[in-house]
Design a protein around this motif. Sequence first.
Motif, PDB file in Angstrom:
ATOM      1  N   SER A 189     -13.699   2.523  -4.118  1.00  0.00           N
ATOM      2  CA  SER A 189     -13.912   2.904  -5.523  1.00  0.00           C
ATOM      3  C   SER A 189     -12.609   3.351  -6.197  1.00  0.00           C
ATOM      4  CB  SER A 189     -14.955   4.021  -5.613  1.00  0.00           C
ATOM      5  OG  SER A 189     -14.562   5.089  -4.773  1.00  0.00           O
ATOM      6  N   ILE A 190     -11.533   3.597  -5.405  1.00  0.00           N
ATOM      7  CA  ILE A 190     -10.249   3.942  -6.029  1.00  0.00           C
ATOM      8  C   ILE A 190      -9.620   2.663  -6.600  1.00  0.00           C
ATOM      9  CG2 ILE A 190      -9.769   6.006  -4.655  1.00  0.00           C
ATOM     10  CD1 ILE A 190      -8.040   4.300  -2.794  1.00  0.00           C
ATOM     11  N   PRO A 191      -8.715   2.802  -7.564  1.00  0.00           N
ATOM     12  CA  PRO A 191      -8.099   1.612  -8.162  1.00  0.00           C
ATOM     13  C   PRO A 191      -7.351   0.748  -7.138  1.00  0.00           C
ATOM     14  CG  PRO A 191      -7.568   3.576  -9.447  1.00  0.00           C
ATOM     15  CD  PRO A 191      -8.248   4.050  -8.204  1.00  0.00           C
ATOM     16  N   VAL A 192      -7.453  -0.557  -7.323  1.00  0.00           N
ATOM     17  CA  VAL A 192      -6.754  -1.511  -6.462  1.00  0.00           C
ATOM     18  C   VAL A 192      -5.899  -2.420  -7.349  1.00  0.00           C
ATOM     19  CG1 VAL A 192      -7.013  -3.417  -4.813  1.00  0.00           C
ATOM     20  CG2 VAL A 192      -8.640  -1.506  -4.773  1.00  0.00           C
ATOM     21  N   LEU A 193      -4.634  -2.582  -6.958  1.00  0.00           N
ATOM     22  CA  LEU A 193      -3.751  -3.512  -7.673  1.00  0.00           C
ATOM     23  C   LEU A 193      -3.616  -4.792  -6.865  1.00  0.00           C
ATOM     24  CD1 LEU A 193      -0.806  -1.214  -8.908  1.00  0.00           C
ATOM     25  CD2 LEU A 193      -3.006  -1.694 -10.006  1.00  0.00           C
ATOM     26  N   SER A 199      -0.398   6.629  -3.020  1.00  0.00           N
ATOM     27  CA  SER A 199      -0.844   5.227  -2.962  1.00  0.00           C
ATOM     28  C   SER A 199      -0.355   4.590  -1.668  1.00  0.00           C
ATOM     29  CB  SER A 199      -0.331   4.455  -4.187  1.00  0.00           C
ATOM     30  OG  SER A 199       1.042   4.677  -4.371  1.00  0.00           O
ATOM     31  N   VAL A 200      -1.034   3.511  -1.295  1.00  0.00           N
ATOM     32  CA  VAL A 200      -0.680   2.789  -0.073  1.00  0.00           C
ATOM     33  C   VAL A 200      -0.509   1.326  -0.443  1.00  0.00           C
ATOM     34  CG1 VAL A 200      -1.420   2.119   2.251  1.00  0.00           C
ATOM     35  CG2 VAL A 200      -2.015   4.389   1.361  1.00  0.00           C
ATOM     36  N   LYS A 201       0.605   0.737  -0.005  1.00  0.00           N
ATOM     37  CA  LYS A 201       0.818  -0.693  -0.265  1.00  0.00           C
ATOM     38  C   LYS A 201       0.698  -1.433   1.055  1.00  0.00           C
ATOM     39  CE  LYS A 201       3.844  -3.903  -2.676  1.00  0.00           C
ATOM     40  NZ  LYS A 201       4.670  -4.548  -1.656  1.00  0.00           N
ATOM     41  N   MET A 202      -0.160  -2.434   1.079  1.00  0.00           N
ATOM     42  CA  MET A 202      -0.461  -3.137   2.335  1.00  0.00           C
ATOM     43  C   MET A 202      -0.488  -4.644   2.125  1.00  0.00           C
ATOM     44  SD  MET A 202      -4.563  -2.303   2.479  1.00  0.00           S
ATOM     45  CE  MET A 202      -4.378  -0.569   2.125  1.00  0.00           C
ATOM     46  N   ARG A 203      -0.498  -5.343   3.239  1.00  0.00           N
ATOM     47  CA  ARG A 203      -0.775  -6.788   3.217  1.00  0.00           C
ATOM     48  C   ARG A 203      -2.237  -6.999   3.605  1.00  0.00           C
ATOM     49  NH1 ARG A 203       3.687 -10.970   3.848  1.00  0.00           N
ATOM     50  NH2 ARG A 203       5.398  -9.963   2.750  1.00  0.00           N
ATOM     51  N   LEU A 204      -2.625  -8.253   3.787  1.00  0.00           N
ATOM     52  CA  LEU A 204      -4.021  -8.520   4.179  1.00  0.00           C
ATOM     53  C   LEU A 204      -4.261  -8.109   5.628  1.00  0.00           C
ATOM     54  CD1 LEU A 204      -4.665 -12.046   2.594  1.00  0.00           C
ATOM     55  CD2 LEU A 204      -5.303  -9.790   1.692  1.00  0.00           C
ATOM     56  N   GLY A 205      -3.206  -8.163   6.431  1.00  0.00           N
ATOM     57  CA  GLY A 205      -3.338  -7.858   7.850  1.00  0.00           C
ATOM     58  C   GLY A 205      -2.127  -8.427   8.555  1.00  0.00           C
ATOM     59  N   GLY A 218      -8.043  10.344   1.071  1.00  0.00           N
ATOM     60  CA  GLY A 218      -7.587  10.933  -0.192  1.00  0.00           C
ATOM     61  C   GLY A 218      -6.531  10.156  -0.945  1.00  0.00           C
ATOM     62  N   ALA A 219      -6.294   8.897  -0.566  1.00  0.00           N
ATOM     63  CA  ALA A 219      -5.352   8.090  -1.360  1.00  0.00           C
ATOM     64  C   ALA A 219      -5.960   7.838  -2.736  1.00  0.00           C
ATOM     65  CB  ALA A 219      -5.049   6.774  -0.657  1.00  0.00           C
ATOM     66  N   ASP A 220      -5.074   7.684  -3.723  1.00  0.00           N
ATOM     67  CA  ASP A 220      -5.539   7.526  -5.101  1.00  0.00           C
ATOM     68  C   ASP A 220      -5.490   6.091  -5.585  1.00  0.00           C
ATOM     69  OD1 ASP A 220      -5.758  10.476  -5.894  1.00  0.00           O
ATOM     70  OD2 ASP A 220      -3.733  10.348  -5.055  1.00  0.00           O
ATOM     71  N   LEU A 221      -4.757   5.242  -4.889  1.00  0.00           N
ATOM     72  CA  LEU A 221      -4.609   3.849  -5.333  1.00  0.00           C
ATOM     73  C   LEU A 221      -4.115   3.002  -4.170  1.00  0.00           C
ATOM     74  CD1 LEU A 221      -3.194   2.559  -8.647  1.00  0.00           C
ATOM     75  CD2 LEU A 221      -2.007   1.828  -6.582  1.00  0.00           C
ATOM     76  N   ILE A 222      -4.524   1.741  -4.205  1.00  0.00           N
ATOM     77  CA  ILE A 222      -4.119   0.794  -3.159  1.00  0.00           C
ATOM     78  C   ILE A 222      -3.469  -0.411  -3.851  1.00  0.00           C
ATOM     79  CG2 ILE A 222      -5.018  -0.816  -1.397  1.00  0.00           C
ATOM     80  CD1 ILE A 222      -5.796   1.929  -0.622  1.00  0.00           C
ATOM     81  N   THR A 223      -2.400  -0.919  -3.278  1.00  0.00           N
ATOM     82  CA  THR A 223      -1.861  -2.207  -3.735  1.00  0.00           C
ATOM     83  C   THR A 223      -1.970  -3.171  -2.562  1.00  0.00           C
ATOM     84  OG1 THR A 223      -0.247  -1.061  -5.125  1.00  0.00           O
ATOM     85  CG2 THR A 223       0.160  -3.394  -4.698  1.00  0.00           C
ATOM     86  N   VAL A 224      -2.498  -4.347  -2.811  1.00  0.00           N
ATOM     87  CA  VAL A 224      -2.644  -5.324  -1.730  1.00  0.00           C
ATOM     88  C   VAL A 224      -1.862  -6.586  -2.061  1.00  0.00           C
ATOM     89  CG1 VAL A 224      -4.219  -6.559  -0.207  1.00  0.00           C
ATOM     90  CG2 VAL A 224      -5.014  -4.500  -1.379  1.00  0.00           C
ATOM     91  N   HIS A 225      -0.908  -6.919  -1.190  1.00  0.00           N
ATOM     92  CA  HIS A 225      -0.224  -8.207  -1.282  1.00  0.00           C
ATOM     93  C   HIS A 225      -1.077  -9.208  -0.491  1.00  0.00           C
ATOM     94  CE1 HIS A 225       3.544 -10.785  -0.133  1.00  0.00           C
ATOM     95  NE2 HIS A 225       2.694 -11.433  -0.897  1.00  0.00           N
ATOM     96  N   GLY A 226      -1.491 -10.260  -1.151  1.00  0.00           N
ATOM     97  CA  GLY A 226      -2.470 -11.180  -0.562  1.00  0.00           C
ATOM     98  C   GLY A 226      -1.910 -12.156   0.459  1.00  0.00           C
TER      99      GLY A 226
END
Length: 321
Positions: A192-196, A135-141, A160-168
């Motif tokens: 299409s992968i899950p996003v948190l 998984s990858v955890k990111m901000r908006l930019g 090939g990441a399976d999930l993304i987490t985005v801090h808004g």
Amino acid sequence: MKTPILALAPMAGITDWPMRTLCAEQGCGSTTTEMVSAQGFLQAPNTLNVYKYLLAVHPDEPRPKVQIFGHETGYMAEAAARLSDTGLFSGVDINMGCPAQKVVTSGSGSALMRDLSQCAAIIGAVRKATDLPLSVKMRLGWDDAHINAVELAQIAQDLGADLITVHGRTRMQQYAGSANWLEIAKVKAAVSIPVLCNGDIDSAQSALKALEVTGCDGVAIARGALGNPFVFAEISAALRKEAYIPPTDDEVVATAIRHGQMMLAWKGEHSAVLEMRKHLCWYIHGKRGAARLRTRITAADTMQEVFDLLAQFAALQKSAD
Ligand SMILES: Cc1cc2nc3c(=O)[nH]c(=O)nc-3n(C[C@H](O)[C@H](O)[C@H](O)COP(=O)(O)O)c2cc1C
């Protein structure tokens, strides 16, 4: 619709095994370690201490994901491989969101969002290095003029990441203002992968709202779980459309004491007392007599003194009813 994922977002100095255990007990379905420097981990003179403290996993807790940060592809891949081989972790999470000056100056954390080709190199290398979910955890930019979470999420998915987490929030926002869930909705719509969805979720009400606004597959909660692992039970109940009965003051104090007992068993008296100060302040926040108790907890030298103070505090809450 699938049941939304309820995740505890990683927090340096906080999401250790006692915190993760308490959140998991309340219905949190995904936990992550504190961030660990890939390079630091590889070069740690005594790797065992890393596993004893920063990356300690309790045998009875659901396996957490391990979060790594860094900017060098080789270190990130090697650390991911070595950490995966331990069998301690359920996944590898790459930190592309940390705004701390020290981390950003080295080109790691959210600084990576200024260089998507480096992000791609790291994600691709880590993907090859581990068979665990990635998984990858990111901000908006980086800032308002450079919002690129959609692009980064697509890159991650393609690699090939399976999930993304985005801090808004952007890096420049740090923690100011409010999280922009509408921008997170764009990320969810683009992959299409899950996003948190992450940022400013601290109750059933805000979780349901965030899920509605973003269409995300789940929520990740950081500050809302401080002194409040119960937030996961609250949100779980709301998702099941069941009434939620908040914990009594006695239950909150009992949880705080258990937290302290776990810390004591793990780190010993001195460190446990120091580490628990912040947690205890969060547990009692907003309650009657909290300011006075805070001062007394800060002066306490032993865990037993702290537990006695908490018991007195619970009694005070009852007498005030
Ligand atoms: C004390 C603290 C430590 C944090 N440490 C990390 C970390 O190690 N890795 C990470 O990806 N994010 C870290 N974060 C960011 C959180 O995971 C989360 O993205 C952010 O706090 C927004 O979510 P919230 O509004 O639910 O707190 C940290 C946040 C806080 C407050």
